[in-house]
Design an enzyme around this catalytic site. Structure first.
Site, short mmCIF file in Angstrom:
data_model
loop_
_atom_site.label_atom_id
_atom_site.label_comp_id
_atom_site.label_asym_id
_atom_site.label_seq_id
_atom_site.Cartn_x
_atom_site.Cartn_y
_atom_site.Cartn_z
N ASP A 433 -18.72 -22.45 -38.86
CA ASP A 433 -19.07 -22.84 -40.22
C ASP A 433 -19.12 -24.37 -40.27
O ASP A 433 -18.64 -25.05 -39.35
CB ASP A 433 -18.00 -22.29 -41.18
CG ASP A 433 -18.29 -22.64 -42.62
OD1 ASP A 433 -19.47 -22.62 -43.02
OD2 ASP A 433 -17.34 -22.95 -43.36
N ARG A 632 -25.28 -40.72 -44.84
CA ARG A 632 -26.23 -40.17 -45.83
C ARG A 632 -26.68 -41.31 -46.72
O ARG A 632 -25.91 -41.83 -47.53
CB ARG A 632 -25.54 -39.06 -46.64
CG ARG A 632 -25.17 -37.86 -45.80
CD ARG A 632 -24.05 -37.04 -46.43
NE ARG A 632 -24.40 -36.48 -47.72
CZ ARG A 632 -24.99 -35.30 -47.88
NH1 ARG A 632 -25.32 -34.57 -46.84
NH2 ARG A 632 -25.25 -34.83 -49.09
#
Length: 1190
Positions: A433, A632
């Site tokens: 995950d 980001r």
């Protein structure tokens, strides 16, 4: 005049994916909703506050027996209950061929005691012990599941009983019940949201446990229930009926309608709160249970408990069958020898009268059974019992490993399953995950570039006399970004670009603010938004409050109110957000933030020929640098808008807002007009922080030939960015998108040729693409036992997809449901025949963890559901490196060496029984003393075997981590396979031949102590024991004091027990039980017997030692030659088919992944609170009484 809800609120929700009929009864939307419902047949009917009505629905259970259709809210994930444990566990245990074989031998011994070569209890007691050990292990595991179920089922919740909400437990809920939830409560079932204390009955939820996303999402009640259910009395009399689809596993899809007071209102997923969601930033909400228990969507995705077997277990099952067949064939051959001996005796000695009780045929049959019983010890039960202790010991070592202890949470590693340790050393694929497993769920403001100048964090150890943000009473102390140079420029307030940069961050967003205890708390549509607004807050530009048409900011101590003229939110097409405001001085400014590819083409063209060109180049360079650091990024720009220009644009904006058709397209065009000729301010860089050690762990595991796939419910751009951050993806990789994958598979299908070789490729796919590709995967495909002969084109396509994916260096699957995660794991297991490991920390990972061969649960921020369903518990992803490369590899190496040695020593001792049969008239006469047979595996050779299984090391733990290439031996099954098994059999057979025939030939014509079978048996016992002891001395590489003690005590046990069992005192007590009277004392002391034993041991040891030395030398030469050939191949590498790379916009992954915010809800006033503390559902008196009830 058109009402706001008719043209505003309805449009808002249509744009956000909610049918307009979900909010108000717009005739056009209502007609469309009814048309959709007519096409779908709904068979699930739930009536509010009416259990009698709901209980009337039945479904067929078995034959004529029916049960209630709607399940209760009780969850049972355990395998056993009080009544089923014993029969079910025995059924599972006797699925092991070895157990069934031992049971068969015990039955033979009990039914035919006259042919038994040893007492029946000598096998019965160990078998019971083995079954008991495994049953206790399974019981302990299942008790843990029962406790977990009990904890979940007994969680408190408020349920409407009569006209009051009372505290009940989750297990008391049924479909149709009304519940009340508060902030931070976990939703107990799939619930239709009826109302909330938020404006327009909005409800904010966190779905990290379901899809891995940490940003808040909102759900909204129908407008009719929002206005109609304003008091608890109204709720108690609510008789609405929900008609919807049957329970299913589609997490992001729901369709149905509410029937109330003769009208129908459409429902979709935006009206539903799913089980496992957490209520956030919502004081109180009310809902009606639609699906309960195992009918809920999360439970439909959780899967079932699978019985996990290791590859070695499955191999041993096959080997046991081979041994059984071998024993039966040898017994039949020896029985034929007995038959021929009897015929020969009757022919030669016809004068001897027959005194047999049974006929020759019956005697022959009994001899066959006797040989089967005698040779049954060739598959020793002690090996399986010892293996259980080895598994347990290696599990305890995992629990005790301080290197995998996480001090901040006081969390050690935990082996929740003791039978899978050996498989930890054979993992080929890891399915991980993302959120909470690879990342920390924390977004931090890392760097920024303003007007071409980069400002990064101060170096560690920078001397701060005190907190640099003490001057700012609103500063958030948790923020780590500090830059004294930038802070000085901000406080001087002379640099216009810096001022506008922070002002943009404080104004251009959809964050909501709430004040509690004189502190500001932000709630945002994404954690990135919150990080940016918090950064502006610390540098003196504090977002304080907003209304429907204004936003209040504290700028360096001065409070300023900006009038919001328009908000243009993010969406998947625009990839930017803009806000048009009028400042207190009356000037109008447009502030925009978004992806660099989108904003750069909207910059003012004149600026690009002057100073702006330099700033743009510096900003481009900073963007590239930030991208290499996997940050980001987001570009910021602004411009001043003249009043006349705004008035003209405002007119067109209003016209676009009231269009009936193509409204979104018209608004998009209007936004384009205003978002031109911008001036670049700079960029921000947000770090989606990886957990400590993730990068190093992944790189180390990749060197160990372990492939890592990321399966996440998060958005593609976010997952891809993390892929670069942890170096699963690199700039020189060919990223295969869905169109390319489809093209490759279609070409492969048409040409029937092999899949193209793609150098350094990675694959990125979505859950929707997997749905289209694997339509038949959940059905017959997983039942097809022969992967080479797929039953349909769809299955062939799936197999081709798996082969293509497995040929890639990395695979990332985004927006996948829990069921899809499990399906991907199942497909790789089916077609690749590899050991799979799944690791996650949330409820959305449970199905994947259950499906994989090994499930690892992280004790993270998303609860303990993953841990409770896992085989191993870790606190951090980085500990997976040590779990596999150290404990896993050691366990695999130890168990393989243990099995090979146990098979060898058993055959070295027991094959002698076969050779002895040729000299005993094939009468199934045991050679050895009964006590030697019983104790050989229990005492005389147990301690060295246990030492190998628990403490043996080929290299240290530090070397195991430094040389992950050693791990590939387990993946290739090099240490134990059919060939190794055959080697052990051959080695044991040769040892038995040497011991038997050397002793027979030497003592044949010599007058000495070996004059009877008991003396011969004693010499054979000692020769065999010393031969196998020398073998264990040769194969042990990690010598300690325990090694010496294990060998010493094993030999001491033999000497002491042999002397005792052959003592005169025991012989007088029971001559049949202790028939070997002082044999060892009379035989062994003779010098030539000692020389004979030494000769046997030498002949068994020296040739083997010489062979191994020569083999290792030749192996080293072969490896060097292979390395040289690989180097030549690298130099003369043949060009491989390449696929064109698709340009990536990774630099602005935040803008690409950012979902639509709350802009429309803000501008329409839907989201704005009326007043603090207002509660329309109950008076203070009612509230206090309900609290007393709780």
């Amino acid at each position: 005049m058109v009402s706001m809800w008719e043209w505003g609120g309805g449009a808002v929700l249509r744009k956000l994916g909610h049918p307009s009929t979900s909010v108000c009864s717009v005739p056009r939307g209502e007609a469309r909703g009814e048309e959709e419902e007519e096409e779908a047949v709904f068979t699930w009917e739930v009536k509010a506050n009416d259990r009698t009505y709901n209980n009337q629905f039945k479904e067929k259970a078995f034959l004529c027996w029916q049960r209630t259709k709607y399940k209760d809210n009780i969850i049972h994930t355990a395998k056993y209950n009080f009544f089923s444990f014993l029969p079910l566990n025995l059924y599972e245990q006797f699925h092991r061929i070895s157990n069934s074989y031992f049971l068969f031998i015990i039955i033979l011994q009990g039914v035919f005691p006259e042919i038994s070569t040893m007492p029946w209890f000598t096998l019965f007691a160990p078998l019971v012990c083995l079954l008991l050990i495994r049953a206790i292990r399974d019981l302990v595991d299942d008790i843990g599941r029962h406790r977990s179920d009990s904890t979940v089922n007994n969680r408190p919740c408020e349920m409407l009983v009569g006209e009051r909400f009372l505290c009940k437990k989750w297990k008391d809920l049924h479909v149709g019940d009304l519940v009340r939830l508060h902030d931070t409560n976990i939703v107990p079932a799939d619930i239709l949201l009826l109302a909330s204390t938020e404006p327009s009955s909005l409800c904010y939820v966190e779905t990290a446990d379901i899809d891995g996303e940490t940003n808040l999402k909102y759900r909204q009640a129908l407008l009719v229930t929002h206005h109609g259910l304003t008091t608890i009395k109204n709720m108690a009399s609510f008789q609405g009926k929900v008609v919807c689809e049957e329970p299913n596993s589609r997490m992001h899809y729901f369709t149905g309608h509410l029937e109330w007071e003769g009208k129908k209102y459409s429902l979709d997923s935006g009206n539903i709160l799913l089980r496992g969601c957490k209520i956030r930033n919502t004081d109180t909400c009310y809902g009606m249970v639609i699906y309960a228990g195992f009918d809920t969507k999360i439970m439909r995705n959780c899967g079932t408990v699978h019985l996990k077997r290791t590859k070695i277990d499955r191999l041993m099952n096959k080997l046991v069958i081979m041994i059984c067949i071998f024993v039966v064939l040898i017994s039949m051959a020896l029985t034929m020898g007995f038959w021929s001996k009897v015929k020969e005796f009757k022919t030669k000695h016809y004068y001897v009268p027959e005194l047999r009780v049974h006929s020759v045929t019956t005697e022959t049959f009994f001899i066959l059974l006797s040989f089967i019983i005698l040779l049954s010890v060739m598959m020793p039960m002690a090996m399986f019992i010892t293996a259980e202790f080895i598994y347990l010991g290696n599990s305890i070592f995992i629990d005790w490993d301080v290197e995998m202890y996480y001090a901040p949470q006081d969390m050690p590693a935990k082996a929740r399953s003791t039978s899978l340790n050996v498989q930890l050393g054979q993992v080929g694929y890891i399915f991980s995950d993302k959120t909470g497993t690879l990342t920390q769920n924390i977004m931090t403001f890392k760097k920024c570039c303003i007007n071409g100048i980069v400002y990064g964090p101060e170096q560690e150890g920078y001397p701060y006399k005190d907190n640099p943000f003490l001057w700012n009473v609103f500063a958030d102390g948790k923020m780590l970004f500090r830059n004294s140079r930038l802070l000085s420029i901000v406080r001087n307030n002379k640099d216009k670009m810096v001022r506008e940069f922070w002002r943009l961050l404080a104004i251009c967003h959809t964050v909501m603010v709430e004040e509690k205890d004189n502190q500001l708390f932000y709630q945002a549509a994404s954690p990135d938004e919150e990080a940016l607004v918090t950064a502006a807050r610390n540098f003196g530009y504090v977002f304080l409050a907003r209304t429907q048409d204004s936003i209040t900011v504290m700028e360096l101590g001065e409070q300023r109110v900006y009038q919001v003229l328009a908000m243009m939110d993010f969406n998947s097409i625009r990839k930017r957000m803009s806000v048009l405001v009028r400042n207190p001085e009356g000037s109008i400014y447009l502030y925009t933030k978004g992806a660099d590819t989108v904003l750069f083409e909207r910059l003012h063209k004149k600026d690009l020929y002057r100073k702006g060109r330099t700033v743009k180049a510096a900003t481009e360079e900073a963007l590239t640098s930030f991208a290499e650091e996997t940050l980001r990024t987001l570009c910021l720009a602004y411009k001043k808008v003249e009043e006349d220009q705004y008035n003209e644009w405002h007119q067109r904006h209003q016209e676009a807002k009231i269009l009936l058709e193509n409204r979104a397209q018209a608004l998009h065009q209007v936004y384009e007009e205003i978002e031109q000729n911008l001036q670049l301010l700079g960029i921000t860089a947000i770090e989606d922080r990886l957990q400590d050690g993730v990068l190093e762990t992944i790189q180390c595991l990749k060197k160990g030939n372990i492939k890592i796939w990321v399966l996440t419910g998060d958005k593609q751009e976010t997952a891809v960015n993390i892929g670069y951050a942890c170096q699963l993806l690199s700039e020189d990789m060919h990223i295969l998108n869905e169109e390319q994958i489809t093209a490759i598979l279609e070409a492969y299908h048409e040409t029937k040729d092999s899949l193209p070789q793609i150098k350094m490729a990675a694959m990125i796919v979505s859950g929707e693409f997997l749905d289209q590709l694997m339509k038949s995967a959940a059905g017959p495909m997983l039942q097809n036992k022969d992967p080479n002969t797929p039953q349909s084109p769809e299955e062939w396509r799936e197999q081709a997809f798996v082969e293509l994916a497995c040929s890639c260096k990395a695979v990332i699957c985004c927006r996948v449901t829990p069921k899809q995660k499990a399906l991907i794991v199942a497909l790789v297991k089916k077609y690749q025949n590899v050991v799979t490991l799944a690791i996650g920390d949330g409820a959305n990972d449970v199905n994947m963890i259950k499906t994989a061969d090994i499930g690892v649960g992280l004790a993270g921020q998303e609860g303990m559901q993953a841990v409770q369903n896992s085989d191993y518990m870790l606190a951090q992803f980085r500990f997976l490196r040590r779990l596999l490369l150290v404990h896993g590899r050691w366990s695999y190496m130890r168990v393989c060496k243990f099995l090979r040695y146990f098979i060898y020593k058993t055959l070295a001792i027991m094959m002698v029984q076969i050779w002895f049969a040729f000299y005993s008239g094939f009468t199934a006469q045991p050679l050895y003393e009964g006590w030697f047979l019983a104790l050989f595996n229990l005492l005389y050779t147990t301690l060295p075997v246990l030492y190998i299984g628990l403490f043996e090391q080929d290299v240290s733990d530090e070397q195991s981590l430094e040389l992950p290439e050693l791990y590939t031996a387990g993946q290739k099954d090099e240490l134990f396979n059919y060939w190794v098994f055959f080697q052990a059999i051959t080695h044991g057979t040769v040892t038995s031949l040497v011991n038997f025939f050397m002793t027979m030939w030497i003592s044949h014509d010599i007058i000495g102590p070996i004059v009877d079978y008991q003396s011969f048996a004693t010499v054979m016992s000692l020769s065999g024991l010393l031969s196998v002891t020398m073998e264990v001395i040769l194969i042990i590489k990690y010598w300690t004091v325990l090694t010496v003690l294990a060998i010493f005590f094993s030999l001491c046990f033999y000497i002491i027990i042999t002397r005792a069992s052959q003592s005169f005192w025991l012989f007088t007590i029971s001559p049949t039980t202790f028939p070997f009277l002082s044999v060892e004392q009379n035989v062994i002391p003779h010098p030539y017997i000692l020389l004979m034993i030494m000769l046997n041991v030498s002949l068994n040891t020296l040739p083997v030692l010489a062979f191994r030395v020569i083999y290792q030398a030749l192996k080293q030469l072969r490896l060097k030659e292979e390395e040289k050939e690989e180097e030549k191949e690298e130099v003369e590498e043949v060009p491989i088919e390449e696929i064109a790379m698709v340009p990536r916009a990774r630099r602005s992954s935040y803008a690409f992944s950012h979902q639509e915010g709350y802009a429309n809800l803000i501008t329409q006033g839907t989201i704005m609170r009326r007043s603090l503390g207002a509660n329309k559902y109950q008076s203070d008196e009612e509230h206090s009484s309900s609290l007393d009830a709780i």
